[in-house]
Design a protein around this motif. Sequence first.
Motif, PDB file in Angstrom:
ATOM      1  N   ARG A  12     162.149  64.914  42.030  1.00  0.00           N
ATOM      2  CA  ARG A  12     162.909  65.510  43.144  1.00  0.00           C
ATOM      3  C   ARG A  12     161.986  66.335  44.041  1.00  0.00           C
ATOM      4  NH1 ARG A  12     168.099  69.373  42.407  1.00  0.00           N
ATOM      5  NH2 ARG A  12     168.457  69.756  44.603  1.00  0.00           N
ATOM      6  N   CYS A  13     161.077  67.062  43.432  1.00  0.00           N
ATOM      7  CA  CYS A  13     160.079  67.837  44.176  1.00  0.00           C
ATOM      8  C   CYS A  13     159.233  66.902  45.038  1.00  0.00           C
ATOM      9  CB  CYS A  13     159.213  68.629  43.201  1.00  0.00           C
ATOM     10  SG  CYS A  13     157.952  69.650  43.973  1.00  0.00           S
ATOM     11  N   PHE A  14     158.814  65.771  44.465  1.00  0.00           N
ATOM     12  CA  PHE A  14     158.020  64.792  45.205  1.00  0.00           C
ATOM     13  C   PHE A  14     158.803  64.264  46.403  1.00  0.00           C
ATOM     14  CE2 PHE A  14     156.591  60.419  45.996  1.00  0.00           C
ATOM     15  CZ  PHE A  14     155.244  60.641  46.231  1.00  0.00           C
ATOM     16  N   GLU A  15     160.043  63.877  46.160  1.00  0.00           N
ATOM     17  CA  GLU A  15     160.884  63.331  47.235  1.00  0.00           C
ATOM     18  C   GLU A  15     161.071  64.343  48.367  1.00  0.00           C
ATOM     19  OE1 GLU A  15     164.436  62.043  45.239  1.00  0.00           O
ATOM     20  OE2 GLU A  15     163.378  60.445  44.189  1.00  0.00           O
ATOM     21  N   LYS A  16     161.281  65.591  48.006  1.00  0.00           N
ATOM     22  CA  LYS A  16     161.443  66.648  49.010  1.00  0.00           C
ATOM     23  C   LYS A  16     160.168  66.812  49.837  1.00  0.00           C
ATOM     24  CE  LYS A  16     162.367  71.590  49.382  1.00  0.00           C
ATOM     25  NZ  LYS A  16     162.586  72.835  48.646  1.00  0.00           N
ATOM     26  N   CYS A  17     159.032  66.793  49.165  1.00  0.00           N
ATOM     27  CA  CYS A  17     157.749  66.944  49.863  1.00  0.00           C
ATOM     28  C   CYS A  17     157.474  65.758  50.786  1.00  0.00           C
ATOM     29  CB  CYS A  17     156.613  67.120  48.863  1.00  0.00           C
ATOM     30  SG  CYS A  17     156.655  68.711  48.026  1.00  0.00           S
ATOM     31  N   VAL A  18     157.806  64.563  50.332  1.00  0.00           N
ATOM     32  CA  VAL A  18     157.616  63.372  51.163  1.00  0.00           C
ATOM     33  C   VAL A  18     158.524  63.457  52.385  1.00  0.00           C
ATOM     34  CG1 VAL A  18     157.962  60.867  51.270  1.00  0.00           C
ATOM     35  CG2 VAL A  18     156.800  61.885  49.302  1.00  0.00           C
ATOM     36  N   LYS A  19     159.757  63.860  52.166  1.00  0.00           N
ATOM     37  CA  LYS A  19     160.713  63.981  53.279  1.00  0.00           C
ATOM     38  C   LYS A  19     160.196  64.943  54.347  1.00  0.00           C
ATOM     39  CE  LYS A  19     165.444  65.318  54.336  1.00  0.00           C
ATOM     40  NZ  LYS A  19     166.710  65.808  53.787  1.00  0.00           N
ATOM     41  N   HIS A  20     159.627  66.040  53.917  1.00  0.00           N
ATOM     42  CA  HIS A  20     159.129  67.061  54.845  1.00  0.00           C
ATOM     43  C   HIS A  20     157.652  66.864  55.206  1.00  0.00           C
ATOM     44  CE1 HIS A  20     162.866  69.229  54.694  1.00  0.00           C
ATOM     45  NE2 HIS A  20     162.841  69.168  53.371  1.00  0.00           N
ATOM     46  N   LYS A  21     157.030  65.836  54.605  1.00  0.00           N
ATOM     47  CA  LYS A  21     155.635  65.480  54.903  1.00  0.00           C
ATOM     48  C   LYS A  21     154.649  66.615  54.633  1.00  0.00           C
ATOM     49  CE  LYS A  21     156.395  61.299  56.500  1.00  0.00           C
ATOM     50  NZ  LYS A  21     155.945  60.139  55.788  1.00  0.00           N
ATOM     51  N   ASN A  22     154.882  67.339  53.553  1.00  0.00           N
ATOM     52  CA  ASN A  22     153.932  68.393  53.190  1.00  0.00           C
ATOM     53  C   ASN A  22     153.839  68.503  51.675  1.00  0.00           C
ATOM     54  OD1 ASN A  22     156.224  69.747  52.350  1.00  0.00           O
ATOM     55  ND2 ASN A  22     156.117  71.329  53.906  1.00  0.00           N
ATOM     56  N   ILE A  23     152.784  69.134  51.215  1.00  0.00           N
ATOM     57  CA  ILE A  23     152.628  69.373  49.784  1.00  0.00           C
ATOM     58  C   ILE A  23     152.744  70.880  49.546  1.00  0.00           C
ATOM     59  CG2 ILE A  23     151.276  67.294  49.339  1.00  0.00           C
ATOM     60  CD1 ILE A  23     148.773  68.993  49.321  1.00  0.00           C
ATOM     61  N   PRO A  24     153.185  71.267  48.353  1.00  0.00           N
ATOM     62  CA  PRO A  24     153.363  72.697  48.074  1.00  0.00           C
ATOM     63  C   PRO A  24     152.056  73.477  48.150  1.00  0.00           C
ATOM     64  CG  PRO A  24     154.357  71.340  46.350  1.00  0.00           C
ATOM     65  CD  PRO A  24     153.554  70.430  47.221  1.00  0.00           C
ATOM     66  N   ARG A  25     152.163  74.720  48.549  1.00  0.00           N
ATOM     67  CA  ARG A  25     151.000  75.616  48.509  1.00  0.00           C
ATOM     68  C   ARG A  25     150.730  76.078  47.087  1.00  0.00           C
ATOM     69  NH1 ARG A  25     151.478  79.466  53.856  1.00  0.00           N
ATOM     70  NH2 ARG A  25     151.446  77.752  55.333  1.00  0.00           N
ATOM     71  N   ASN A  26     151.796  76.194  46.317  1.00  0.00           N
ATOM     72  CA  ASN A  26     151.695  76.594  44.920  1.00  0.00           C
ATOM     73  C   ASN A  26     150.951  75.487  44.163  1.00  0.00           C
ATOM     74  OD1 ASN A  26     152.487  76.534  42.088  1.00  0.00           O
ATOM     75  ND2 ASN A  26     153.940  78.149  42.582  1.00  0.00           N
ATOM     76  N   ASP A  27     149.776  75.817  43.623  1.00  0.00           N
ATOM     77  CA  ASP A  27     148.936  74.806  42.984  1.00  0.00           C
ATOM     78  C   ASP A  27     149.575  74.177  41.748  1.00  0.00           C
ATOM     79  OD1 ASP A  27     146.881  74.751  44.826  1.00  0.00           O
ATOM     80  OD2 ASP A  27     145.731  76.299  43.818  1.00  0.00           O
TER      81      ASP A  27
END
Length: 116
Positions: A12-27
């Motif tokens: 779900r985290c991956f899908e959200k990031c793909v939707k918004h075209k960004n990766i988390p800052r939290n490593d």
Amino acid sequence: MKEVKFPFDAERCFEKCVKHKNIPRNDFEKQAILIRLIKEFQDNKKYSEQEVNSIIKKYFDDYATVRRELINFGYIQRDINKGEYWVVKRKLTAEDIKNNILLRRYAKSYGILEEK
């Protein structure tokens, strides 16, 4: 070495990031994205930089940053002279977190690696 389980829905985290075209800052959260993305690559195969970029571009516009993160966190390696990339790991381990100060810091907020 024991694989770390994410205390959140990684897909779900991956899908959200793909939707918004960004990766988390939290490593630590970023690891879920990188691990999911590394599934797009085959073991024992050498990739050109263009092939790596093409795979990443399916999901993220900033393919150079994502490629760099895959290298920096040890999921892929590259031969600069030949321009080749290959997969070297597919999972996050407790040892990976222990050996990376940023991962330790971010994982701590999720209760990962806490002493009992």
